[in-house]
Design a protein around this motif. Structure first.
Motif, PDB file in Angstrom:
ATOM      1  N   ARG A  92       6.974   8.441   0.795  1.00  0.00           N
ATOM      2  CA  ARG A  92       6.143   7.250   0.624  1.00  0.00           C
ATOM      3  C   ARG A  92       4.685   7.581   0.298  1.00  0.00           C
ATOM      4  O   ARG A  92       3.817   6.702   0.395  1.00  0.00           O
ATOM      5  CB  ARG A  92       6.223   6.330   1.847  1.00  0.00           C
ATOM      6  CG  ARG A  92       7.618   5.752   2.067  1.00  0.00           C
ATOM      7  CD  ARG A  92       7.645   4.768   3.233  1.00  0.00           C
ATOM      8  NE  ARG A  92       8.980   4.228   3.413  1.00  0.00           N
ATOM      9  CZ  ARG A  92       9.487   3.207   2.740  1.00  0.00           C
ATOM     10  NH1 ARG A  92       8.756   2.607   1.820  1.00  0.00           N
ATOM     11  NH2 ARG A  92      10.707   2.774   2.964  1.00  0.00           N
ATOM     12  N   ALA A  94       1.671   7.692  -2.057  1.00  0.00           N
ATOM     13  CA  ALA A  94       1.350   6.920  -3.258  1.00  0.00           C
ATOM     14  C   ALA A  94       0.461   7.753  -4.172  1.00  0.00           C
ATOM     15  O   ALA A  94      -0.623   8.191  -3.775  1.00  0.00           O
ATOM     16  CB  ALA A  94       0.654   5.618  -2.882  1.00  0.00           C
ATOM     17  N   ASN A 106       0.754   4.071 -11.438  1.00  0.00           N
ATOM     18  CA  ASN A 106       1.039   4.156 -10.007  1.00  0.00           C
ATOM     19  C   ASN A 106       2.469   4.644  -9.805  1.00  0.00           C
ATOM     20  O   ASN A 106       3.409   4.107 -10.408  1.00  0.00           O
ATOM     21  CB  ASN A 106       0.858   2.787  -9.352  1.00  0.00           C
ATOM     22  CG  ASN A 106      -0.572   2.295  -9.446  1.00  0.00           C
ATOM     23  OD1 ASN A 106      -1.425   2.671  -8.657  1.00  0.00           O
ATOM     24  ND2 ASN A 106      -0.838   1.437 -10.429  1.00  0.00           N
ATOM     25  N   MET A 108       5.292   6.071  -6.680  1.00  0.00           N
ATOM     26  CA  MET A 108       5.613   6.220  -5.258  1.00  0.00           C
ATOM     27  C   MET A 108       6.605   7.360  -5.087  1.00  0.00           C
ATOM     28  O   MET A 108       7.645   7.410  -5.743  1.00  0.00           O
ATOM     29  CB  MET A 108       6.202   4.921  -4.703  1.00  0.00           C
ATOM     30  CG  MET A 108       6.562   4.976  -3.221  1.00  0.00           C
ATOM     31  SD  MET A 108       5.113   5.113  -2.155  1.00  0.00           S
ATOM     32  CE  MET A 108       4.413   3.466  -2.337  1.00  0.00           C
TER      33      MET A 108
END
Length: 355
Positions: A92, A94, A106, A108
Motif C-alpha cells: 500500500r 503510494a 499515481n 499504488m
C-alpha cells in the motif's frame, strides 16, 4: 512580350514542385517529438519496479522527473524514452511520478502473496547546517541489511550497519550541492533505491550562526545559545578538553543549560562541523546557597527569623514566667465571675408564707 496563360501555368508547376520538395526536406530534418512515455509498475517482494517506454528509438527528449513515495521525494532524474528504476516498497505504498509539463502519474504498490521478512524501511532527509540528517525507520520485525550510502566523501559507497526495528539517525558532513544516494541490494541492474537527493545548506550557516554567552553558576557554568541560521546547528561543550555536552540548536531558536565544572576548569563551546571554537571560559568559584526544606534560606534570615520574634505569628507556645502570670490572672477572673453569679441568683429567690 506577353506570356501566354498556358505557358505561365506550365512554368508555375515546376516551381510549386520545388517548393513542395523543399518543404518535405525541411520537414524530415526537424526532430520528431516523442510522446510522453507511459509508466507501469511491477510489484515484487519489497521492491517496486517503475518502467517506461515511448515505443520510439533514438529520440533526444528528456523529462525532469521526481518520484515520491508516501509523499516523500525519493528520486530525481532525467527520464528518457525508455528505462526502469527500482525502489524499496511495502504494501500500500503510494508512488507519484512527476514529470515537467505532464500530469502526475499515481501508482499504488500491492505486495505479492507469499512475501516474508521483506525490508519495511521509511527514509526521511533533513538539511541541517553543514550536515545531512537521514532518519531510517524500520517498521518491520527484522533488521534491514545491505544498505549503502553514496556521497562525495565515500564515492565507493559506505557500508551501513544493519538497521534494527525502530529508528536510526545518520549524520554526514556535506557541502552545498553535494549529491547522495541510499541504496540496497546487489550493485547493478537489481540495485534498489531508498533515497536520492541533493544537499542544500540552509541560509545563515556560518561562523556567526550561533551567538554564545557563558557565565559562572553554582558548581559549573550557565551556557546560553542563540541561533541566527535557518537550519539546526550542532554544538559541543568541552570541559578541560573532554566533550561534556552535545546540543542541536533548532533554527532561529534559543537554548540555555548548565554544565557541571569545578573552579579553574576551562570550558569551550565549539562548532564541531567547522572545527571552530565559539567561546572559551575559565570557571570561577561561585558560592551556592543551602535552602531549608520549607524554602527559606535558613535560620536568622528574613522577617521572623531571629530569636527575638520567637512565638510570634503562629510560632511555638509561650512558656516561662509570663505564662504563670497569665494563668494566675485567669484564675482570679474566673473566681470573681463565679461569686457574682451566685449573688445574683440568691437575690432573685422569693419565699412566700401561709396566711
Amino acid at each position: 512580350m506577353r506570356v501566354p496563360t498556358w505557358l505561365r501555368s506550365l512554368l508555375a508547376a515546376p516551381g510549386a514542385a520545388v517548393l513542395l520538395a523543399g518543404g518535405l526536406i525541411l520537414g524530415s530534418a526537424s526532430p520528431a517529438h516523442a510522446d510522453p512515455p507511459p509508466i507501469t509498475l511491477t510489484e515484487r517482494c519489497g521492491v517496486a519496479v517503475l518502467s517506461w517506454d515511448t515505443g520510439t528509438i533514438g529520440g533526444e527528449e528528456t523529462w525532469a522527473t521526481t518520484v515520491l513515495r508516501n509523499g516523500v521525494a525519493v528520486d530525481r532524474f532525467e527520464m528518457r524514452e525508455r528505462g526502469n528504476r527500482r525502489y524499496g516498497a511495502a504494501d500500500r505504498d503510494a508512488f507519484v511520478v512527476r514529470r515537467a509539463g505532464l500530469p502526475d502519474v499515481n501508482l499504488m504498490f500491492r505486495e505479492p502473496d507469499g512475501c516474508a521478512d521483506v525490508p519495511r524501511l521509511t527514509v526521511t532527509a533533513g538539511a541541517q547546517c553543514h550536515v545531512l540528517e537521514l532518519r531510517l525507520s524500520n517498521e518491520g520485525t527484522t533488521a534491514v541489511t545491505g544498505l549503502r550510502l553514496y556521497t562525495p566523501a565515500s564515492p565507493a559507497a559506505e557500508e551501513l550497519a544493519p538497521v534494527p526495528p525502530g529508528a536510526v539517525t545518520l549524520v554526514r558532513r556535506l557541502a552545498d550541492g553535494d549529491n547522495y544516494a541510499l541504496v540496497g541490494g546487489a550493485p547493478g541492474p537489481e540495485q534498489v533505491t531508498w533515497m536520492v537527493g541533493t544537499y542544500r545548506e540552509p541560509a545563515g550557516c556560518g561562523p556567526d550562526a550561533i551567538a554564545v554567552e557563558v557565565a559562572d553558576a553554582c558548581a559549573g557554568v550557565r551556557v546560553a545559545l542563540s541561533s541566527r541560521a535557518d537550519g539546526a546547528t550542532r554544538v559541543t561543550v568541552l570541559v578541560d578538553g573532554v566533550a561534556a555536552v552535545h546540543r542541536v540548536v533548532p533554527a532561529r531558536a534559543n537554548d540555555t543549560f548548565t554544565v557541571p565544572a569545578g573552579p579553574g576548569a576551562v570550558v569551550v563551546v565549539r562548532n564541531p562541523e567547522l572545527g571552530l571554537d565559539l567561546a572559551t571560559h575559565t570557571v570561577r568559584a561561585v558560592p551556592c546557597g543551602s535552602p531549608t526544606p520549607d524554602g527559606s534560606a535558613g535560620p536568622g534570615s528574613g522577617p521572623g527569623g531571629g530569636d527575638d520574634d520567637a512565638g510570634a505569628g503562629g510560632g511555638l507556645p509561650v512558656t516561662g514566667t509570663p505564662a504563670v502570670a497569665l494563668l494566675v490572672a485567669g484564675g482570679l477572673l474566673l473566681a470573681s465571675g463565679t461569686a457574682v453569679l451566685l449573688v445574683a441568683r440568691r437575690r432573685r429567690i422569693r419565699f412566700t408564707g401561709g396566711d
